[in-house]
Design an enzyme around this catalytic site. Structure first.
Site, short mmCIF file in Angstrom:
data_model
loop_
_atom_site.label_atom_id
_atom_site.label_comp_id
_atom_site.label_asym_id
_atom_site.label_seq_id
_atom_site.Cartn_x
_atom_site.Cartn_y
_atom_site.Cartn_z
CB SER A 191 72.93 5.53 -3.44
OG SER A 191 72.19 5.97 -2.32
CG ASP A 403 78.40 9.95 1.16
OD1 ASP A 403 77.37 10.55 1.50
OD2 ASP A 403 78.40 8.93 0.45
CG HIS A 444 75.56 9.90 -1.52
ND1 HIS A 444 76.08 8.75 -0.97
CD2 HIS A 444 74.37 9.54 -2.07
CE1 HIS A 444 75.24 7.75 -1.17
NE2 HIS A 444 74.20 8.21 -1.85
#
Length: 532
Positions: A191, A403, A444
């Site tokens: 991230s 994601d 994600h």
């Protein structure tokens, strides 16, 4: 099992180094007093015996385990700007059985807190000296209130400065503790991946593992708001309830696209080959709208799966990819709006605590680009200083095809810009320093129906083994130190994503642009698949 694998990796590391690596101890931890490190203060050094209870938490991360080998936890205060009086909290975890290397672990979103979970799940079990920082503040992932009003200094700490100073300090702490310079320096994070560090300070790391990086914040956050406004308000005819995403849209996507790779298993291995037609779900007269889609909802879906352009077709960001539908309704296109994006504009761009995303217009995209809060954008395609001789740095980049928070298209876009730059301006081949691994069915960071554990961080759960075949950090280490580049990594899906429940299946993750294909056999075994 994890501890045995860790000990095996430490032994392997010692063999690679060709010498006995230094070892720590309770006495060395108790007596440790670093010297001559400018703007760095030792606040605590705590020794943990093997299998001692390690119970540590902060607003961002926590760990509670008895599975770790012996290590010394060193806590630091690092001055980031003496004039402003700002500082970062940093920790360095130093295992007794050190493998001669350091690894820095990252953070996520706007969060601030030492990532103790990854220090305990990634660094220490594999024998690395681990480094992590709170990035200069304390907050949860989606909380940006600390950035205002006009707290530009803290935003710069978060954007790059705190981690850079922590890497420098962490390496020096490691050197003084073991009386030996670390042989190699690595990074693992998802991230808020630190592509910025290798772009600005190419000597910081010999290799990095970066997952679905939020490296283009000035575009990511406007895109996030744009995606939300495609469906909100929740009272509009275009809004899609989470249950519709999960129970209506997701099954239809699988019906249309699941078998394209040769096996029907609930995972879309190559979503770019899936041309999802939501029109097949159009409501018929009298049909309950909770089981079908209205024309407005179908129009919305087409917008959500499309790339975002503004003005004269200027590219902003990618769209959703088929396969992540079960997570879409609770992310960017849910209700209420995703808080991180709103805080970004409130505290990082506009300094207006009353701003709401309904006030968004594309002029704010240009303003965000101009301000580049914290100098956090990390999209330069020129990695020459990092990748070329004599440094020869390596990048392993992964992203979940499913994601739901950062379009996989963002990872593909950056990879292709690096590829194009290297081809046009250097003698480097992108495969020699940068490899991208899209992960089928992974959301994600982690979760999702796919094989989502391969050593990318604690959120993924542990890999099957710390070896280079199953562990992306091990693959990076082998590439950097032995010159053997990975073409695939074998990931594991645990039953209910709980390792104690056992293995559900294993799958290869293929180097882009290859994709996973089924060759026949047991669909739960990675050996039944190949990359093509």
């Amino acid at each position: 099992m994890v501890c045995l694998a860790a000990l095996a990796l430490v032994a392997s590391a010692s063999a690679v180094l060709g010498e006995t690596t230094p070892r720590g101890s309770k006495a060395s931890c108790a007596q440790f007093s670093p010297s001559n490190i400018s703007d760095v203060t030792l606040t605590a050094a705590t020794y943990f015996h093997a299998h001692a209870r390690v119970d540590i938490s902060n607003v961002f991360s926590s760990i509670n385990t008895t599975d770790l080998p012996a290590f010394c936890r060193v806590e630091l205060k690092i001055v980031t700007n003496a004039t402003a009086g700002s500082f970062a909290v940093t920790e360095v975890w130093l295992p007794d059985a050190w493998n001669g290397r350091v690894v820095t672990v990252g953070n996520g979103g706007l969060g601030g807190g030492v990532t103790v979970e990854d220090l305990g799940a990634v660094a220490v079990p594999q024998g690395f000296a681990g480094i992590s920082t709170n990035t200069g503040h304390n907050s949860g992932v989606a909380d940006g209130a600390w950035g205002g009003p006009h707290n530009d200094n803290a935003i710069v700490d978060w954007g790059w400065r705190a981690i850079h100073l922590s890497v420098l300090a962490g390496k020096e702490i490691t050197k003084q503790y073991y009386h030996k310079v670390a042989k190699r320096s690595y990074y693992v994070g998802c991230s808020t991946g630190r592509l910025k560090e290798i772009q600005n300070f190419p000597d910081s790391f010999d290799g990095i593992v970066v997952g679905s990086p939020a490296a283009w914040m000035s575009h990511l956050q406007p895109w996030s708001v744009h995606m939300s406004l495609n469906v909100l308000p929740a009272t509009s005819s275009r809004f899609i309830e989470p249950s519709v995403w999960t129970d209506v849209i997701a099954p239809e996507v699988l019906k249309q696209c699941d078998a394209l790779d040769g096996v029907t298993d609930g995972i879309i291995n190559e979503p770019r080959a899936c041309f999802f037609r939501p029109e097949t779900l159009t409501c018929t007269p009298g049909q309950n709208t909770s089981t079908c889609l209205t024309e407005d909802q179908i129009t919305t879906i087409h917008k959500l799966y499309a790339d975002y352009y503004v003005g004269d077709q200027t590219y902003v960001f990618g769209g959703f990819y088929p396969g992540g539908e079960k997570a879409f309704g609770t992310g960017l296109v849910g209700n209420p709006p995703f808080p991180l994006s709103q805080d970004w504009f409130r505290y990082f761009v506009l300094n207006d605590t009353q701003w709401t995303q309904e006030q968004y217009n594309t002029s704010l995209l240009a303003l965000g680009e101009q301000l580049n809060p914290g100098q956090s954008d990390a999209v330069t395609p020129n990695l020459t200083a990092f990748a070329d001789a004599p440094h020869n740095g390596k990048v392993l980049h992964y992203v979940g095809w499913a994601d739901q928070l950062i379009s996989p298209g963002n990872s593909l876009h950056y990879y292709e810009t690096v590829h194009a730059f290297a081809r046009a301006n250097t003698s480097l081949a992108v495969d020699d320093f940068y490899r991208l691994f899209p992960v089928p069915g992974m959301n994600h960071w982690c979760s999702g129906p796919g094989a989502n554990s391969f050593g990318g961080g604690s959120s993924q759960k542990p890999p099957l083994s710390f070896d280079a075949e199953h562990n992306i950090l091990g693959a990076l280490m082998r590439w950097v130190e032995d010159g053997i580049a990975p073409s695939k990594i074998v990931a594991v899906k645990y039953k209910d994503d709980v390792p104690a429940n056992g293995v559900a299946f294993t799958r290869p993750i293929c180097k882009y642009p290859s994709a996973v294909r089924f060759r026949g056999g047991d669909p739960n075994s990675a050996s039944s698949f190949f990359c093509a």
